[in-house]
Design a protein around this motif. Sequence first.
Motif, PDB file in Angstrom:
ATOM      1  N   THR A 151      16.768  60.536  41.067  1.00 41.95           N
ATOM      2  CA  THR A 151      15.657  60.882  41.950  1.00 41.95           C
ATOM      3  C   THR A 151      15.185  59.692  42.785  1.00 41.95           C
ATOM      4  O   THR A 151      14.441  59.878  43.749  1.00 41.95           O
ATOM      5  N   ARG A 152      15.620  58.490  42.431  1.00 41.97           N
ATOM      6  CA  ARG A 152      15.176  57.304  43.152  1.00 41.97           C
ATOM      7  C   ARG A 152      16.220  56.802  44.152  1.00 41.97           C
ATOM      8  O   ARG A 152      16.019  55.773  44.797  1.00 41.97           O
ATOM      9  N   GLU A 153      17.349  57.525  44.276  1.00 46.73           N
ATOM     10  CA  GLU A 153      18.402  57.053  45.168  1.00 46.73           C
ATOM     11  C   GLU A 153      17.944  56.991  46.615  1.00 46.73           C
ATOM     12  O   GLU A 153      18.431  56.179  47.400  1.00 46.73           O
ATOM     13  N   GLN A 154      16.979  57.879  47.000  1.00 45.86           N
ATOM     14  CA  GLN A 154      16.516  57.841  48.386  1.00 45.86           C
ATOM     15  C   GLN A 154      15.796  56.535  48.707  1.00 45.86           C
ATOM     16  O   GLN A 154      15.653  56.158  49.882  1.00 45.86           O
ATOM     17  N   ASP A 155      15.348  55.796  47.655  1.00 42.95           N
ATOM     18  CA  ASP A 155      14.674  54.526  47.900  1.00 42.95           C
ATOM     19  C   ASP A 155      15.619  53.492  48.516  1.00 42.95           C
ATOM     20  O   ASP A 155      15.155  52.509  49.114  1.00 42.95           O
ATOM     21  N   ALA A 156      16.917  53.728  48.345  1.00 47.90           N
ATOM     22  CA  ALA A 156      17.886  52.745  48.841  1.00 47.90           C
ATOM     23  C   ALA A 156      18.028  52.787  50.357  1.00 47.90           C
ATOM     24  O   ALA A 156      18.447  51.795  50.965  1.00 47.90           O
ATOM     25  N   TRP A 157      17.662  53.897  50.987  1.00 48.90           N
ATOM     26  CA  TRP A 157      17.985  54.043  52.402  1.00 48.90           C
ATOM     27  C   TRP A 157      17.133  53.156  53.298  1.00 48.90           C
ATOM     28  O   TRP A 157      17.506  52.899  54.446  1.00 48.90           O
ATOM     29  N   GLU A 158      15.996  52.679  52.837  1.00 47.11           N
ATOM     30  CA  GLU A 158      15.205  51.789  53.691  1.00 47.11           C
ATOM     31  C   GLU A 158      15.940  50.487  53.974  1.00 47.11           C
ATOM     32  O   GLU A 158      15.635  49.787  54.950  1.00 47.11           O
ATOM     33  N   PHE A 159      16.943  50.150  53.131  1.00 48.19           N
ATOM     34  CA  PHE A 159      17.686  48.911  53.332  1.00 48.19           C
ATOM     35  C   PHE A 159      18.733  49.040  54.438  1.00 48.19           C
ATOM     36  O   PHE A 159      19.385  48.061  54.784  1.00 48.19           O
ATOM     37  N   MET A 160      18.885  50.245  55.010  1.00 49.54           N
ATOM     38  CA  MET A 160      19.744  50.393  56.184  1.00 49.54           C
ATOM     39  C   MET A 160      19.229  49.550  57.342  1.00 49.54           C
ATOM     40  O   MET A 160      19.996  49.108  58.205  1.00 49.54           O
ATOM     41  N   SER A 161      17.906  49.321  57.356  1.00 46.63           N
ATOM     42  CA  SER A 161      17.314  48.561  58.452  1.00 46.63           C
ATOM     43  C   SER A 161      17.767  47.102  58.473  1.00 46.63           C
ATOM     44  O   SER A 161      17.515  46.395  59.452  1.00 46.63           O
ATOM     45  N   LEU A 162      18.426  46.624  57.414  1.00 43.28           N
ATOM     46  CA  LEU A 162      18.924  45.250  57.384  1.00 43.28           C
ATOM     47  C   LEU A 162      20.105  45.047  58.326  1.00 43.28           C
ATOM     48  O   LEU A 162      20.465  43.911  58.639  1.00 43.28           O
ATOM     49  N   GLY A 163      20.732  46.136  58.753  1.00 45.48           N
ATOM     50  CA  GLY A 163      21.842  46.023  59.683  1.00 45.48           C
ATOM     51  C   GLY A 163      23.135  45.566  59.059  1.00 45.48           C
ATOM     52  O   GLY A 163      24.002  45.002  59.733  1.00 45.48           O
TER      53      GLY A 163
END
Length: 468
Positions: free
Chosen positions: A142-154
């Motif tokens: 259920t916490r896997e969606q927390d990883a997507w904010e790190f897409m902003s690192l490029g």
Amino acid sequence: MSEQRRRREAAAAADRGNPVLAVVGRPNVGKSTLVNRLVGRQEAIVEERPGVTVDRKSLEGDWQGRSFTVVDTGGWMPGGSGSALDDKVSRQSEQAMGSADAVLFVVDGRVGLTEEDARVAGVLRRVDAPVFVVVNKIDHATREQDAWEFMSLGLGEPYPLSALHGTGTGDLLDAVLDAVGPSRVDAPAEESDPWADNDPDAVDEDPSRSEFSVAIVGRPNVGKSTLFNRLIGEERSVVHDMPGTTRDAIDTVVDTEHGPIRFVDTAGMRRRSRIGHDDADRTEYYSMVRALRAVDRADVAFLVVDATEGVTHQDQRLAERVDAAGCPIVILLNKWELVENEDRERRARESGERLRFLGEAPMLRISARSGKGVHKLLPSLGETISHYRARIPTGTVNRVIRDAQAAHPAPGGARVLYATQGATNPPTFTLFANRDLPPTYLRYLERALREGCDLGATPVKIRVRRRS
């Protein structure tokens, strides 16, 4: 890292056939936990507080028949955002990336994206090797969606996982090893020569080709890491005035005129009674355990003593522990340049007296910081290696034993009838006797063999077989 050193490390990795994976990230994101998970064993020290790992440490791993090398690093604080020690630890991370085939950038999924993560990412975007963003501490689906904010690192799509529980690490290794391509061990094998000698029991008779291991041991803050860096020609271990900077056993192989030598930098060792029960002391305890393991695996030990203090009671206990492991010792009086000229002769004499139980162990006076006297280490080590690998003719062995028994016969009518050397590394002798020999008499024969066969301070192993 110098370009020459980077090319040398890359060439060494290519010779091993293993891709090198550098694990980097800010402090306390779970890098060492991930390293232990990737190699499948407890190697890196793990504590729930930042700053436990400071040096970079290379470990071998295997996944689905693919071998690889993982480099564990300390917390990375780019841009000079930490203390002097933090800056040195950060340089270790940057050096690890210089020879890496892939970089695993570990971030904390519970904490989320931080300013330090963004600074690290800014550096990693300029790295030639492929970079994988590893979002750790995702302990539930259920916490896997927390990883997507790190897409902003490029840096591409993040890989959510839990290093503690192992979930997601297999997918990460699949992706990383696919990206670095096949290693030499995975390449199609060349057609073998049908006339080649394929005897599986064949043994390489050239002992000089085998790797010789040297453990650098001593109390905290006596200059072990400075000496280690001096010997390998690179700042591999973090050097700082704060005791306890080295927590793990860090090793590097150096090609010398005496063959390849593995130098192992170990954590400073204190008596167990001086180690407490809080987090810092628990880390020191595990560091000491790893240092003792390094001693047990070593062929010789450099015992580093602070010459400004002389040989302390703690140095004596440590020397006893190393000697009990059967490891020959070279005593190094470090920081010799800081000893007053009028005190030098007295300090050297007192050190020899306090360590006289080590027998003929060489004692050298050096300055690891300036390099003075360090050039004497390899010749002394070469002599130790020669003794360690010595092969004594059977006639000489029996003459030494015969003379020793004539001078002092064994009690109770016991007698050695015949003796031979059965192995080297270290010299191992088999004595055929008519009855059991007392331990005190075996020590007497051991000393006779060492002196009569010119074996210096190298350990001598003796096996006794009774005549049936």
